[in-house]
Design a protein around this motif. Sequence first.
Motif, PDB file in Angstrom:
ATOM      1  N   CYS A  85      -4.322  10.040   0.339  1.00 29.09           N
ATOM      2  CA  CYS A  85      -3.012  10.083  -0.311  1.00 29.09           C
ATOM      3  C   CYS A  85      -1.915   9.652   0.658  1.00 29.09           C
ATOM      4  O   CYS A  85      -1.047   8.846   0.312  1.00 29.09           O
ATOM      5  N   HIS A  86      -1.977  10.161   1.861  1.00 29.59           N
ATOM      6  CA  HIS A  86      -0.981   9.799   2.874  1.00 29.59           C
ATOM      7  C   HIS A  86      -0.995   8.291   3.129  1.00 29.59           C
ATOM      8  O   HIS A  86       0.041   7.621   3.105  1.00 29.59           O
ATOM      9  N   ASP A  87      -2.177   7.750   3.348  1.00 30.39           N
ATOM     10  CA  ASP A  87      -2.292   6.326   3.672  1.00 30.39           C
ATOM     11  C   ASP A  87      -1.818   5.452   2.504  1.00 30.39           C
ATOM     12  O   ASP A  87      -1.174   4.422   2.706  1.00 30.39           O
ATOM     13  N   ALA A  88      -2.137   5.861   1.283  1.00 30.04           N
ATOM     14  CA  ALA A  88      -1.719   5.079   0.108  1.00 30.04           C
ATOM     15  C   ALA A  88      -0.202   5.128  -0.051  1.00 30.04           C
ATOM     16  O   ALA A  88       0.438   4.105  -0.351  1.00 30.04           O
ATOM     17  N   ALA A  89       0.384   6.302   0.151  1.00 32.57           N
ATOM     18  CA  ALA A  89       1.838   6.419   0.014  1.00 32.57           C
ATOM     19  C   ALA A  89       2.534   5.528   1.044  1.00 32.57           C
ATOM     20  O   ALA A  89       3.481   4.798   0.712  1.00 32.57           O
ATOM     21  N   ILE A 136       4.448   9.806  -7.040  1.00 32.15           N
ATOM     22  CA  ILE A 136       3.143  10.203  -7.567  1.00 32.15           C
ATOM     23  C   ILE A 136       2.113   9.236  -6.980  1.00 32.15           C
ATOM     24  O   ILE A 136       2.346   8.028  -6.965  1.00 32.15           O
ATOM     25  N   VAL A 137       0.997   9.768  -6.526  1.00 31.76           N
ATOM     26  CA  VAL A 137      -0.105   8.925  -6.048  1.00 31.76           C
ATOM     27  C   VAL A 137      -1.317   9.244  -6.915  1.00 31.76           C
ATOM     28  O   VAL A 137      -1.724  10.405  -7.015  1.00 31.76           O
ATOM     29  N   SER A 138      -1.888   8.221  -7.552  1.00 25.17           N
ATOM     30  CA  SER A 138      -2.915   8.424  -8.575  1.00 25.17           C
ATOM     31  C   SER A 138      -4.136   7.552  -8.278  1.00 25.17           C
ATOM     32  O   SER A 138      -4.027   6.328  -8.198  1.00 25.17           O
TER      33      SER A 138
END
Length: 218
Positions: free
Chosen positions: A100-104, A143-145
């Motif tokens: 999640c961190h890396d995607a954000a 939001i990360v999905s």
Amino acid sequence: MLDLFADAEPWQEPLAPGAAILRRFALSRATALLGGIDDVAAVSPFRHMVTPGGYTMSVAMTNCGRLGWATNDRGYLYAPNDPITGQPWPPMPDVFRALCHDAAVEAGYADFTPDACLVNRYAVGTKLSLHQDKDEPDLRAPIVSVSLGLPAIFQFGGLRRNDPLRRLMLEHGDVVVWGGASRLFYHGIQPLKPGAHPQTGAFRFNLTFRQAGSGEQK
Ligand code: SIN
Ligand code: FE2
């Protein structure tokens, strides 16, 4: 089946202001993420929540993290305890938090620290009706999905329910991030088509990461 993208690096597709699809971003970590889902569901099982209107949701859900999303007869809420077990929701697996961190960061949100992860399980034919994610107090957080397993068609509209919808196929390993100007955009999932995914069989899983508290306690 020949998968032309099997060895491809993840790539990014802009979706709306503040929103992007990170194609295959979670693919290299998919097996670990699915293992994390099993661990979470062993503590807090998947269940079909009932909306305040008395409608049983077709998507099966559970949560991990400090807060979990649930329904009761008055509305939707985030709570520290699972209403079925009476215990705290299981902790967020490290692999969830890191992904999640890396995607954000990849999508331009440098300091997103989720305290809630909703885990959705879609069987064939199940859908998630058009809705806004608006139960969170601090709408500055995105939001990360994350999509895993069978593909599904994601609908992404605008601030009003009847704004035109874009329809995008989300596949195993795809991550959608939305925030800023599109944080409250309507979205949903069309009924899942039959299929067999090598890792999830007849299911699709989705992880939705949110900051559901004030952000002061992490
Ligand atoms: C959601 O809106 O909570 C889930 C979306 C998805 O399953 O991709
Ligand atoms: Fe949502």
